[in-house]
Write an enzyme that holds these catalytic residues in place. Sequence first.
Site, mmCIF file in Angstrom:
data_model
loop_
_atom_site.group_PDB
_atom_site.id
_atom_site.type_symbol
_atom_site.label_atom_id
_atom_site.label_comp_id
_atom_site.label_asym_id
_atom_site.label_seq_id
_atom_site.Cartn_x
_atom_site.Cartn_y
_atom_site.Cartn_z
ATOM 1 N N GLY B 71 42.719 55.780 59.366
ATOM 2 C CA GLY B 71 41.481 57.233 58.859
ATOM 3 C C GLY B 71 41.629 58.643 58.003
ATOM 4 C CG ASN B 94 44.187 56.620 70.306
ATOM 5 O OD1 ASN B 94 44.148 57.999 69.831
ATOM 6 N ND2 ASN B 94 42.845 55.426 70.959
ATOM 7 C CG LEU B 98 40.080 60.306 62.875
ATOM 8 C CD1 LEU B 98 38.579 61.113 62.670
ATOM 9 C CD2 LEU B 98 40.430 59.045 61.402
ATOM 10 C CB CYS B 155 36.746 58.855 65.193
ATOM 11 S SG CYS B 155 38.743 59.875 65.952
ATOM 12 N N GLY B 268 38.751 44.923 69.764
ATOM 13 C CA GLY B 268 38.958 45.541 70.940
ATOM 14 C C GLY B 268 39.533 44.646 71.544
ATOM 15 N N GLY B 269 40.524 44.768 71.925
ATOM 16 C CA GLY B 269 41.997 44.131 73.001
ATOM 17 C C GLY B 269 42.817 42.185 72.491
#
Lengths: 334, 330
Positions: B71, B94, B98, B155, B268-269
């Site tokens: 990002g 986490n 950014l 985010c 996602g995962g």
Amino acid sequence: MQSLCTITSNVEISPGVRLMWVEAPDIAVAAQPGQFITVRCEDFMLRRPLSIHQVSPLSSPSTGGEASPERSEGTGEGEIAILFQVVGKGTLWLSQRQIGDKIDVLGSLGKGFSIPSGIARRKVPRQSKNLLLVAGGIGIAPLIFLAQFASSQHSITLIHGARTAAQIYPLLPLRALRSPCHSEPFTVIASEAKQSHLAQDKLREESHPSEQAPRSNLSPLPQEIRFIPITEDGSTGRKGMVTDILPDFLDWADQIYACGPVDMYKAMLELTCHSERSEESKLKKCQVSLEVRLGCGIGACYGCTINTKGGLKKVCQDGPVFELDDILWEEVRV
Amino acid sequence: MVNHAILKLPCYNEVLSMKNILDLHVQLAPRHYKGLILANPVMAAAGTVGYGVEYSKIVDIQKLGAIVCKGITLMPRSGNPQPRLMETASGLLNSVGLENIGIAALLEDKAPIWANWQVPVIVNVAGETIDEYIAVASKLEGIPGISGIELNISCPNISTNSMEFGANPRLAAKLTSAVKAVTSLPIIVKLSPNVTDIKEIALAVEEAGADALTLINTVKGMAIDIAKGKPCLGNTTGGLSGPAIKPIALYMVYEVAKVAHIPLIGCGGIACATDALEFIMAGASAIQVGTANLTNPHSSLVILEGIADFMKNKGITNLTELVGVAQDNS
């Protein structure tokens, strides 16, 4: 960089501390003291970073990488060692791996210790320097590699502090101070190797009686190195902390390398600041290896960034070795 | 003259030729006048592979469908205090916050490298105000080496308005159309799962001109160190990723696929080919691999292999045949 490496040895050398050798010829050749590898442990998200503790490169140049026919089994060549403390589930899993198991290794990573050049060049006389290595607990791991790497050209004192005798690196008895005499280095090392062989065999008998021990896994420290253990309970060596005896060596040392807990670094910073004899010079000549939680290990995820006097640094890529006085210690959270 | 000896080489080459007839291509921006065609559906998720150059030393990232870079904001950001990472059960928290080099350094140092790459690079754009998004997007216009924009409206690690863009359909739409107005690049909008109704947000940004959607960003979470009696992360809260959030992400893709008319990118995962195929069958045209890159830098390529093998075994030649099949079968 990333490969499946076969475990050739895995022994507990002191309570909760394991010495593991794995086949990794590429890393053994390229690694610098202070660099690290990451190991994938079971199903954990994050690979575990581990200092490279020793290397044993191939004696003849390899032509075919890992599967090179030149690599003869059981010689220990083309291998690296890691020394780690079982501190959580990841390292527990790793400690339970058997000889012959393969582990996923990424390395060698990071920027290691920078060592003053002592190599004789044309028209420039060889200059040996006094290197002081300061290990707190398991922080001994990268410093053994550094000691082996630099000992032929420099005079080395290695202080190892631990809580008690059992945690002192079980390699060498307390040594008398020696001047860096290079007259017979090879015979000295050879005799050390023999001693170490015996020590290692004994170790194996104690911890893994059924394992075959075809070779030595504890490479010796060359005799030029002065090894000074110090324990908090006084059970071996002097009683106290490494920072208690450090001031005695500051004038001797041209360069200091340290690896240990953050509290040790903070105490060292106080010492070097307050040592009147060496205020200016020593502060600028202390490199420390920093440990924080790492994500990718290669500078991509920004999970390990710390703030330094030189701006933001990634521990995995710009470190793990930093100058002691570059780090903004008040911002470092233990 | 054809050398028949070469054609009769054993099974490895047969496998290769089989793969060659598999069509793994993905059109990620069918509504866009230039389009955005990926060679395959496996993308690297923003934030996990940096600017791509770091991983290129370890992995042949040119084989991926696309790379979404970290990002980026108008000015460099220093991110959040340590610790920024915390492992959880099957997941990772986490709070990097950014941290990035800023758009100027990106254009000077990274884009010239990307311009020589085969793999398309999509720039993940973040900001605190609509004007900041517009400024960053404008600077990306006409830069060689950049194939698209992924708008980061989700985010969870910056303490300003960005999350509100992701949580408010009207604001999300306003941001999307504002950026759309200043760029000729395809726009992907990355949605937050931390909302009441993700379908509402998805439809709003689709209507505002988004070319594709990425679902999902991290799920907001935290951990507490009971010995110290304080939060584990330096930023107190963080975003949860990894296999722990896969069922959540899969459900959201499945739900949004029922109503959206633009391509979805599942994220996602995803850690293995089975995960990726689940997302594709739920309705995703492509997938992003994030946290799994940290666990194993080769994850993305292994997943790509696995998707190809699955198609081969099932006799499926075109990936689009698999997209959304679970919708029809439920």
